[in-house]
Design an enzyme around this catalytic site. Structure first.
Site, PDB file in Angstrom:
ATOM      1  N   HIS A  16      -0.288   8.584 -17.409  1.00  0.00           N
ATOM      2  CA  HIS A  16       0.249   8.945 -16.107  1.00  0.00           C
ATOM      3  C   HIS A  16       0.712  10.400 -16.071  1.00  0.00           C
ATOM      4  O   HIS A  16       0.339  11.166 -15.190  1.00  0.00           O
ATOM      5  CB  HIS A  16       1.409   8.018 -15.756  1.00  0.00           C
ATOM      6  CG  HIS A  16       2.006   8.295 -14.418  1.00  0.00           C
ATOM      7  ND1 HIS A  16       1.510   7.764 -13.260  1.00  0.00           N
ATOM      8  CD2 HIS A  16       3.063   9.083 -14.053  1.00  0.00           C
ATOM      9  CE1 HIS A  16       2.227   8.194 -12.233  1.00  0.00           C
ATOM     10  NE2 HIS A  16       3.179   9.004 -12.691  1.00  0.00           N
ATOM     11  N   HIS A  63       0.878  16.031 -14.609  1.00  0.00           N
ATOM     12  CA  HIS A  63       1.855  17.124 -14.645  1.00  0.00           C
ATOM     13  C   HIS A  63       1.600  18.098 -15.804  1.00  0.00           C
ATOM     14  O   HIS A  63       2.550  18.702 -16.293  1.00  0.00           O
ATOM     15  CB  HIS A  63       3.271  16.543 -14.764  1.00  0.00           C
ATOM     16  CG  HIS A  63       3.657  15.684 -13.600  1.00  0.00           C
ATOM     17  ND1 HIS A  63       3.956  16.206 -12.362  1.00  0.00           N
ATOM     18  CD2 HIS A  63       3.765  14.336 -13.473  1.00  0.00           C
ATOM     19  CE1 HIS A  63       4.251  15.221 -11.528  1.00  0.00           C
ATOM     20  NE2 HIS A  63       4.139  14.078 -12.173  1.00  0.00           N
ATOM     21  N   LYS A 108      -2.916  15.823  -4.387  1.00  0.00           N
ATOM     22  CA  LYS A 108      -1.574  15.795  -4.972  1.00  0.00           C
ATOM     23  C   LYS A 108      -0.697  16.715  -4.151  1.00  0.00           C
ATOM     24  O   LYS A 108      -0.913  17.927  -4.102  1.00  0.00           O
ATOM     25  CB  LYS A 108      -1.614  16.260  -6.432  1.00  0.00           C
ATOM     26  CG  LYS A 108      -0.248  16.232  -7.136  1.00  0.00           C
ATOM     27  CD  LYS A 108       0.198  14.828  -7.483  1.00  0.00           C
ATOM     28  CE  LYS A 108       1.503  14.846  -8.282  1.00  0.00           C
ATOM     29  NZ  LYS A 108       1.970  13.506  -8.634  1.00  0.00           N
TER      30      LYS A 108
END
Length: 327
Positions: free
Chosen positions: A203, A218, A261
């Site tokens: 994730h 990220h 995103k």
């Protein structure tokens, strides 16, 4: 699915925060807002006495130590960014590409031959990005996980992190710490309908697609490699941190194969062990809440959440997400 920590394990005498759903300092008895396991852990000689509490001051101090120990980070000449358009807060959801050029003008790819980078990059192709699709973990992929953990634990940064957590009575040995890192980051759980389709590592670092949107994702290395292949398209940024060296922090908007995103915050130019270490520190010290740190004299916060639907070991929580907060 994301909730603040509801246990006092490792939190005794932690400073009061109104974000917490229950509390673990002496005042909680007076205000009747202690966590259910307060007496098991904090009275009088539970898992964590007051000297084992991780204070706000501890976090500021140890994060500066880890910042100084990031010897594998990019030098200023290793990366040239082209941030282009800065959006206002009400533009981040527009899904409009306002930056015609890529975000990365140049990256010195010699960085990627360093052992922690090389072992990290090998992990990135191990995942199905769509949630709801079972992950098939091969023996080779398990070896890649072990190799990454072995390489990061050779670094001064991760040794300092372990020394800090050991002193705070969280882990009895480095072996115990590494075993827990493997579970909390790589252990599989279900974001879908029962399939083992996700992990904290997938994730946060590799990224997922859920309900037509990018979820997680990220990491600057992952972004650069996919942008170079033409799979990621940089749209704009909404925040550029105050650092004039690396690591820096960006809040950015992008599409990944057409999936959007809205705000993907990321450290830029740090080593894999730096991000991995800081997220781990905050997940252990301040799960479910803002974790306030200091990097090179500048304040920054990291948000982590625990996965609450399933556990491992003795009720321990997997990482659901971790990211650097951009204002």
């Amino acid at each position: 699915l994301y909730t603040a920590s509801d246990s006092c394990e490792g939190r005794c005498e932690e400073p009061y925060s109104e974000e917490d759903e229950c509390h673990c300092n002496a005042d909680c008895e007076r205000y009747h807002n202690c966590c259910e396991d307060y007496y098991a852990h904090c009275r009088p000689e539970g898992f964590s006495s007051s000297r084992d509490a991780i204070t706000d001051e501890d976090l500021l101090h140890v994060s500066e130590q880890l910042y100084k120990a990031d010897h594998n980070k990019a030098r200023p000449t290793d990366i040239i960014l082209n941030p282009q358009y800065q959006t206002s807060p009400d533009e981040t959801g527009d899904q409009e590409d306002r930056s015609p050029q890529p975000l990365y003008k140049y990256v010195n790819e010699e960085l990627f031959s360093k052992p922690t980078y090389a072992s990290f990059i090998k992990l990135l192709d191990n995942y199905q990005r769509a949630t709801g699709r079972e992950e098939d973990v091969t023996a080779e992929e398990l070896r890649e996980q072990d190799n990454f953990l072995k390489e990061v634990m050779k670094t001064e940064l991760m040794k300092k992190l372990f020394a800090f957590l050991h002193k705070k009575n969280r882990y009895g040995s480095e072996q115990e710490f590494v075993a827990d890192l493997k579970e909390m980051w790589f252990g599989l759980y279900s974001r879908g309908d029962g399939e083992q389709d996700s992990s904290g590592f997938e994730h946060v670092f590799s990224g997922e697609v859920k309900k037509g949107k990018v979820s997680g994702f990220h990491n600057w290395i992952r972004f650069y490699l996919l942008e170079k292949q033409g799979i990621v398209n940089y749209f704009s940024h909404n925040f550029n941190g105050p650092w004039d060296t690396y690591p820096d922090v960006l809040g950015l908007q992008f599409s990944w194969d057409g999936f959007y995103k809205e705000v993907g915050s990321a450290f830029i130019g740090c080593s894999p062990e730096f991000e991995f270490g800081l997220y781990t520190l905050c997940f252990i010290a301040r799960p479910g809440r803002a974790c306030h740190l200091s990097l090179g004299g500048y304040s920054l916060s990291i948000q982590t959440y625990a996965w609450t639907k399933s556990t491992y070991g003795n009720g321990q929580k997997y990482i659901a997400t971790a990211y650097v907060m951009s204002p």
